[in-house]
Design a protein around this motif. Structure first.
Motif, short mmCIF file in Angstrom:
data_model
loop_
_atom_site.label_atom_id
_atom_site.label_comp_id
_atom_site.label_asym_id
_atom_site.label_seq_id
_atom_site.Cartn_x
_atom_site.Cartn_y
_atom_site.Cartn_z
N ALA A 39 0.89 -1.29 0.06
CA ALA A 39 -0.11 -0.08 0.02
C ALA A 39 0.74 1.18 -0.09
CB ALA A 39 -0.78 0.00 1.19
N ASN A 42 2.36 1.77 -3.68
CA ASN A 42 1.35 2.25 -4.34
C ASN A 42 1.02 3.73 -4.44
OD1 ASN A 42 1.29 -0.46 -5.41
ND2 ASN A 42 -0.69 -0.92 -4.40
N CYS A 43 0.92 4.07 -3.15
CA CYS A 43 0.73 5.59 -2.89
C CYS A 43 1.90 6.40 -3.03
CB CYS A 43 0.40 5.76 -1.60
SG CYS A 43 -1.26 4.98 -0.73
N THR A 46 2.24 6.91 -7.04
CA THR A 46 1.08 7.90 -7.61
C THR A 46 1.27 9.45 -7.34
OG1 THR A 46 -0.43 7.46 -5.89
CG2 THR A 46 -0.76 6.02 -7.74
N ARG A 77 -6.72 9.03 -0.99
CA ARG A 77 -5.33 8.29 -0.62
C ARG A 77 -5.56 7.24 0.46
NH1 ARG A 77 -2.97 5.12 -4.25
NH2 ARG A 77 -3.98 5.93 -6.24
N TYR A 80 -7.85 4.70 0.55
CA TYR A 80 -7.08 3.73 -0.11
C TYR A 80 -6.10 2.77 0.75
CZ TYR A 80 -3.87 1.24 -3.10
OH TYR A 80 -3.58 0.29 -3.99
N TYR A 84 -6.58 -1.03 1.82
CA TYR A 84 -5.71 -1.66 1.49
C TYR A 84 -5.18 -2.77 2.61
CZ TYR A 84 -2.49 -3.75 -1.99
OH TYR A 84 -1.79 -4.74 -3.20
N ARG A 88 -8.66 -6.60 0.55
CA ARG A 88 -8.31 -5.98 -0.90
C ARG A 88 -9.27 -5.36 -1.60
NH1 ARG A 88 -2.46 -7.45 -2.58
NH2 ARG A 88 -1.93 -8.53 -1.06
N SER A 91 -10.20 -1.61 -0.74
CA SER A 91 -9.16 -0.56 -1.30
C SER A 91 -9.70 0.13 -2.82
CB SER A 91 -7.72 -0.85 -1.58
OG SER A 91 -7.64 -1.92 -2.50
N THR A 92 -10.44 -0.73 -3.38
CA THR A 92 -11.14 -0.62 -4.74
C THR A 92 -11.79 0.63 -4.72
OG1 THR A 92 -11.17 -3.04 -5.05
CG2 THR A 92 -12.48 -1.56 -6.75
N TYR A 95 -9.39 3.38 -4.70
CA TYR A 95 -8.59 3.54 -5.98
C TYR A 95 -9.29 4.21 -7.32
CZ TYR A 95 -6.21 1.68 -10.34
OH TYR A 95 -5.76 1.73 -11.69
N LYS A 99 -8.49 7.58 -9.18
CA LYS A 99 -8.42 8.09 -10.64
C LYS A 99 -9.17 8.79 -11.26
CE LYS A 99 -9.14 4.32 -13.47
NZ LYS A 99 -9.36 3.05 -14.20
#
Length: 144
Positions: A39, A42-43, A46, A77, A80, A84, A88, A91-92, A95, A99
Motif C-alpha cells: 500500500a 502504491n501510494c 502515484t 489516498r 485507499y 488496503y 483488498r 481499497s477498490t 482507487y 483515478k
C-alpha cells in the motif's frame, strides 16, 4: 499535507516491520507487512503524477477547484491505504475515486493549455468560462 500523509504511510510500514520482529524490510510470510508495504509503494508511485497534474491544473486553469480536488485526492489516498490494510476489495473504491480525481485535474490542465493557445493564436480568451465550468464541476467529485 502530501508530505504528512507520506510520512504517516512510512511510519505504518516501520511499525509493522518492528512488529514482525526482524531487521530490514524483507519479511517472507508476513501478510500484514506485505499489505502495508505494498500500500505504501502504491501510494508513493502515484504522488508524482498527482503533484504534476495538481500544479498544472492550478497554474493553467483555476486554483480553487484544483485545490479542492487535491484535498479530495489526499483524503481518497488515505481511504485507499486504510482499505488496503483490510481486505483488498476495500481499497477498490479509493482507487477508482482517485483515478477520477486525477482525470479531472488532467482535464483542467488540458483546458488551461487549450485556452492559452486560443489566446495566442486567435485572441479569444475563455478563462472565465473555464473557471466557471471547473468550479461547477468540482463538487461533483464528492459523488461516489
Amino acid at each position: 499535507l502530501c508530505a504528512f500523509s507520506t510520512a504517516f504511510f512510512a511510519s505504518k510500514v516501520e511499525h509493522e516491520s518492528k512488529h514482525c520482529n526482524g531487521k530490514g524490510f524483507q519479511r517472507p510470510g508476513s501478510s500484514a507487512f506485505d499489505r502495508v508495504y505494498t500500500a505504501n509503494q502504491n501510494c508513493g508511485h502515484t504522488y508524482p503524477t498527482f503533484l504534476a497534474v495538481l500544479w498544472c491544473a492550478g497554474l493553467l486553469c483555476s486554483q480553487a477547484p484544483a485545490a479542492f480536488a487535491g484535498l479530495m485526492y489526499l483524503f481518497v489516498r488515505q481511504k485507499y491505504f486504510v482499505g488496503y490494510l483490510g481486505e483488498r476489495t476495500q481499497s477498490t473504491p479509493g482507487y477508482l475515486f482517485g483515478k477520477r480525481i486525477i482525470l479531472f485535474l488532467f482535464l483542467m490542465s488540458v483546458a488551461g493549455i487549450l485556452n492559452y493557445y486560443l489566446i495566442f493564436f486567435f485572441g479569444s480568451d475563455f478563462e472565465m468560462h473555464i473557471k466557471t465550468i471547473t468550479s461547477a464541476i468540482s463538487p461533483l467529485l464528492l459523488i461516489p
